[in-house]
Design an enzyme around this catalytic site. Structure first.
Site, PDB file in Angstrom:
ATOM      1  N   HIS A 157      40.818  39.424  42.826  1.00 36.32           N
ATOM      2  CA  HIS A 157      39.513  40.079  42.728  1.00 36.32           C
ATOM      3  C   HIS A 157      39.184  40.423  41.276  1.00 36.32           C
ATOM      4  O   HIS A 157      38.252  41.169  41.004  1.00 36.32           O
ATOM      5  CB  HIS A 157      39.487  41.365  43.560  1.00 36.32           C
ATOM      6  CG  HIS A 157      39.894  41.172  44.981  1.00 36.32           C
ATOM      7  ND1 HIS A 157      41.184  41.372  45.404  1.00 36.32           N
ATOM      8  CD2 HIS A 157      39.186  40.774  46.060  1.00 36.32           C
ATOM      9  CE1 HIS A 157      41.257  41.121  46.705  1.00 36.32           C
ATOM     10  NE2 HIS A 157      40.064  40.746  47.116  1.00 36.32           N
ATOM     11  N   HIS A 159      36.941  33.872  48.118  1.00 36.15           N
ATOM     12  CA  HIS A 159      38.260  33.251  47.945  1.00 36.15           C
ATOM     13  C   HIS A 159      38.331  31.876  48.609  1.00 36.15           C
ATOM     14  O   HIS A 159      39.416  31.374  48.870  1.00 36.15           O
ATOM     15  CB  HIS A 159      39.343  34.144  48.538  1.00 36.15           C
ATOM     16  CG  HIS A 159      39.335  35.540  48.012  1.00 36.15           C
ATOM     17  ND1 HIS A 159      39.398  35.826  46.660  1.00 36.15           N
ATOM     18  CD2 HIS A 159      39.272  36.745  48.650  1.00 36.15           C
ATOM     19  CE1 HIS A 159      39.372  37.145  46.497  1.00 36.15           C
ATOM     20  NE2 HIS A 159      39.284  37.722  47.675  1.00 36.15           N
TER      21      HIS A 159
END
Length: 330
Positions: A218, A56
């Site tokens: 995700h 991320h």
């Protein structure tokens, strides 16, 4: 799969070595996999610690520095950090005034940070936690109970970090962090799937003419899979979802976030739509960020995060910050 990596099993430690080499103001503990301020904790200042799965970036290691985090603990790609990592990060960030854990609402993160807080208490470190749950796309999923934590995590780390720099006590830093969560909502759209290195292929199938509305960071499924639209239409879907959950008006802070593979020219097109459409709803974009801040590896798409500002939150947002990924005022 074409990736700029050496080995699928060493992606995170290899990246941490590069982070350390690029940013000498950080200290990267490769053994414990934590990212710290090289200057160490400041006595009497509340420490801020966050973490989560890698993939991320720049969240969270890129937000370690003055005005934001004191430490970050990255897990494997899309995998929560283990409790020992969080304990090591928390004790290293403790300046004697306690530590605030900023936790995204994913089951693994919640459980591991909770266990770490209990272990920290046994070692005499006072810990408070704020749970970030800003994603309005889904209420529950395989990964969460309640809403997922996404872009508002950046807002919490910046605002709470600014207040911590003033020497405010843990209770006050926790209060403002929770206020930011309560005043923030997010929604994401995927135009393509991401590829997890260990998997070697796309994390889900998405047709050439399809978009995933409400995707998670995700690659978790969202609300619906529909025909792709132009930028105006995609932004409209995101803002409809946000405003249905939290009506907005007055001054707002907006993050128009890239998921990792969307060109900046397209993000600016989308941001222009956000500004115009929010104005039509009675809100003014008073502060903003546009770019890749809370990514999902190489996913193409975007997310919008809106926070209803107050005078205090605006002042803390504007306060100086100096991290690898966010810097102004110093």
């Amino acid at each position: 799969m074409k990736k700029l990596i050496n080995d699928t099993g060493t992606v995170v430690p290899d990246a941490l070595r590069g982070l350390a080499a690029a940013h000498p103001q950080l200290r990267v503990d490769l053994e414990n996999r934590i990212v710290l301020r090289a200057s160490g904790p400041r006595p009497g200042k509340v420490g801020l610690v966050s973490g989560g799965g890698s993939g991320h970036e720049p969240l969270h290691g890129g937000f370690v520095g003055y005005g934001m985090l004191d430490a970050a603990c990255p897990g494997e790609v899309f995998t929560s950090p283990v409790p020992d990592q969080v304990v090591q990060a928390s004790t290293a960030a403790d300046g004697g005034a306690g530590v605030l854990h900023v936790v995204k609402n994913y089951t693994g993160d919640v459980l591991n940070f909770r266990m770490a807080a209990e272990l920290c208490a046994e070692e005499g470190v006072e810990v408070a936690s704020v749970l970030v749950d800003d994603d309005v796309a889904v209420r529950d999923s395989l990964h969460t109970a309640g809403r997922r934590g996404t872009g508002a995590t950046l807002f919490v780390e910046k605002v709470a970090g600014a207040l911590a720099e003033t020497g405010a006590p843990l209770a006050e830093v926790t209060r403002v962090a929770r206020e930011v969560v309560g005043r923030s909502r997010s929604f994401g759209v995927a135009l393509s799937a991401c590829t997890v290195p260990a998997a070697g292929g796309p994390s889900f199938d998405l047709g050439e003419t399809e978009a995933e509305f409400g995707v998670g960071i995700h690659g978790e499924p969202g609300r619906s899979r529909e025909a792709v639209r132009d930028a105006r239409g995609l932004v409209s879907v995101a803002l409809d979802a946000i405003c249905a959950d939290m009506p907005v008006s007055g001054d707002v802070l907006v993050l128009l976030n890239g998921m990792g593979a969307t060109p900046l020219i397209e993000l600016h097109i989308a941001f222009a739509e956000v500004v115009g459409q929010l104005a039509g709803r009675g809100a003014r974009v008073a502060r903003s960020l546009v770019g890749n801040y809370v990514t999902s590896l190489d996913m193409q798409g975007f997310s919008v995060t809106v926070c209803r500002l107050t005078e205090e939150l605006t002042r803390l947002w504007d306060a100086p910050v100096e991290t690898p990924a966010l810097r102004w005022g110093r």
